[in-house]
Design an enzyme around this catalytic site. Structure first.
Site, PDB file in Angstrom:
ATOM      1  N   ARG A 121       0.834  -1.197   0.000  1.00  0.00           N
ATOM      2  CA  ARG A 121       0.000   0.000   0.000  1.00  0.00           C
ATOM      3  C   ARG A 121       0.868   1.246   0.000  1.00  0.00           C
ATOM      4  O   ARG A 121       1.985   1.262   0.478  1.00  0.00           O
ATOM      5  CB  ARG A 121      -0.913   0.011   1.234  1.00  0.00           C
ATOM      6  N   LYS A 186       3.490  -8.346  10.893  1.00  0.00           N
ATOM      7  CA  LYS A 186       2.863  -8.498   9.586  1.00  0.00           C
ATOM      8  C   LYS A 186       3.186  -9.853   8.965  1.00  0.00           C
ATOM      9  O   LYS A 186       4.336 -10.239   8.829  1.00  0.00           O
ATOM     10  CB  LYS A 186       3.310  -7.383   8.642  1.00  0.00           C
ATOM     11  N   ARG A 321      -2.004   3.025  19.033  1.00  0.00           N
ATOM     12  CA  ARG A 321      -1.495   4.210  19.723  1.00  0.00           C
ATOM     13  C   ARG A 321      -0.675   3.783  20.923  1.00  0.00           C
ATOM     14  O   ARG A 321      -1.082   2.926  21.696  1.00  0.00           O
ATOM     15  CB  ARG A 321      -2.660   5.086  20.181  1.00  0.00           C
TER      16      ARG A 321
END
Length: 324
Positions: A121, A186, A321
């Protein structure tokens, strides 16, 4: 074909002399040497020992279209059409997009052992070591236009998770909109590109990169934590079997999506949502929005509970976060 044939012989991980290889392939020893150099340039580690010949340490698990097709379910085989397997290409998505421009190629599959310009992406490079992972693109035709594709990348991610679970691997999660994570690292990425009209027939290129057996070398370009199937299972990973399993689930998921859209799959997707109920930061352009992840809506858009209430986002990149 000679390079592929040479690789097929060396894939067993044993030593093969130059004369043996030349006799098997019908070429000279000097030609063998040139092909060996080409393979090394592609990043393949080859031992060369005088008097013994050439050897690929550990061997290679090469992809084979026959073996892959043998692993497809009977109801799926007829739906996976033309299959192209390249040793090296810039990008399987580029191959598929070029084919789409030439006409209808519904169900066509484009696979590579290595991509030299694979994309994630936002134009990020997808690191693609030779014959270690899965890099493929599937073309699928939709009759109702681009507007009917909302939620498609989420369906692809859900299909991949189910395929991996069929291998006995639990704990894989989906990160909105199109990544797979394991232990917050990932495992796979998805890149969906569209060729067609906004309201008419369109062909979609679904690109998938799945980490199967990453090498120890050459992964310093990856700018985020990653994981592969081999490290999860601590066992050899059979790429032909994995690819067939992914296609079985992916084609089934695409057919369901064509008939019903994404809405009936929301609960299923939510159950794998890596950030459900967590405070996240969403990068939108140059800004950041923080809030609690409440999953997705029927269009596949992200729902965040922010200081302004519940907000809907159709693009961006989610990152957890950090808490102080």
């Amino acid at each position: 074909m000679t390079v592929r044939s040479l690789l097929s012989i060396l894939a067993d991980g044993r030593f093969h002399s130059g004369s043996e290889l030349g006799e098997s392939l019908g070429i000279s020893r000097s030609a063998i040497w040139k092909h060996i150099r080409r393979l090394e340039e592609a990043g393949i580690e080859i031992y060369s020992v005088k008097g013994r010949g050439y050897r690929i340490p550990g061997g290679l698990d090469l992809l084979d279209l026959g073996q892959m097709r043998a692993g497809l379910r009977e109801d799926i085989k007829s739906k996976v059409g033309t299959c192209s397997l390249e040793l090296t290409t810039e990008s399987t998505n580029e191959l598929a997009m070029q084919a789409c421009q030439q006409g209808n190629c519904h169900g066509s599959l484009y696979i590579a052992e290595q991509q030299t310009a694979g994309r994630g992406r936002r134009g990020r490079e997808w690191v693609s070591p030779f014959a270690r992972n899965l890099y493929f693109s599937l073309v699928w035709r939709f009759e109702q236009g681009i507007g009917a594709l909302e939620g498609l990348s989420l369906v692809v991610g859900l299909s991949l998770v189910k395929a991996i679970e069929s291998l006995g691997i639990q704990g894989v999660k989906v990160k909105w909109p199109n990544d797979l994570l394991f232990d917050e690292k990932k495992l796979a990425g998805i890149l969906v590109e569209v060729n067609g009209e906004a309201s008419g027939q369109c062909q979609v290129v679904i690109g998938v990169g799945l980490n199967v057996d990453m090498p120890d070398q050459g992964v310093d370009k990856i700018d985020q934590p990653w994981v592969d199937l081999k490290s999860i299972t601590n066992a050899p990973a059979e790429r032909n079997k994995i690819l067939a399993g992914v296609l079985n689930e992916l084609v089934s998921g695409l057919e369901q999506f064509e008939d019903q859209g994404f809405a009936p799959m929301i609960a299923d997707w939510q159950s794998y949502n890596a950030h459900q109920g967590q405070e996240v930061a969403l990068q939108v352009g140059k800004g950041t929005v923080t809030g609690v992840c409440k999953g997705v809506d029927p269009s596949g858009a992200l729902l965040l509970e922010t200081e302004n209430g519940r907000e809907i986002f159709f693009g961006g990149e989610v990152s957890l976060r950090r808490t102080l």
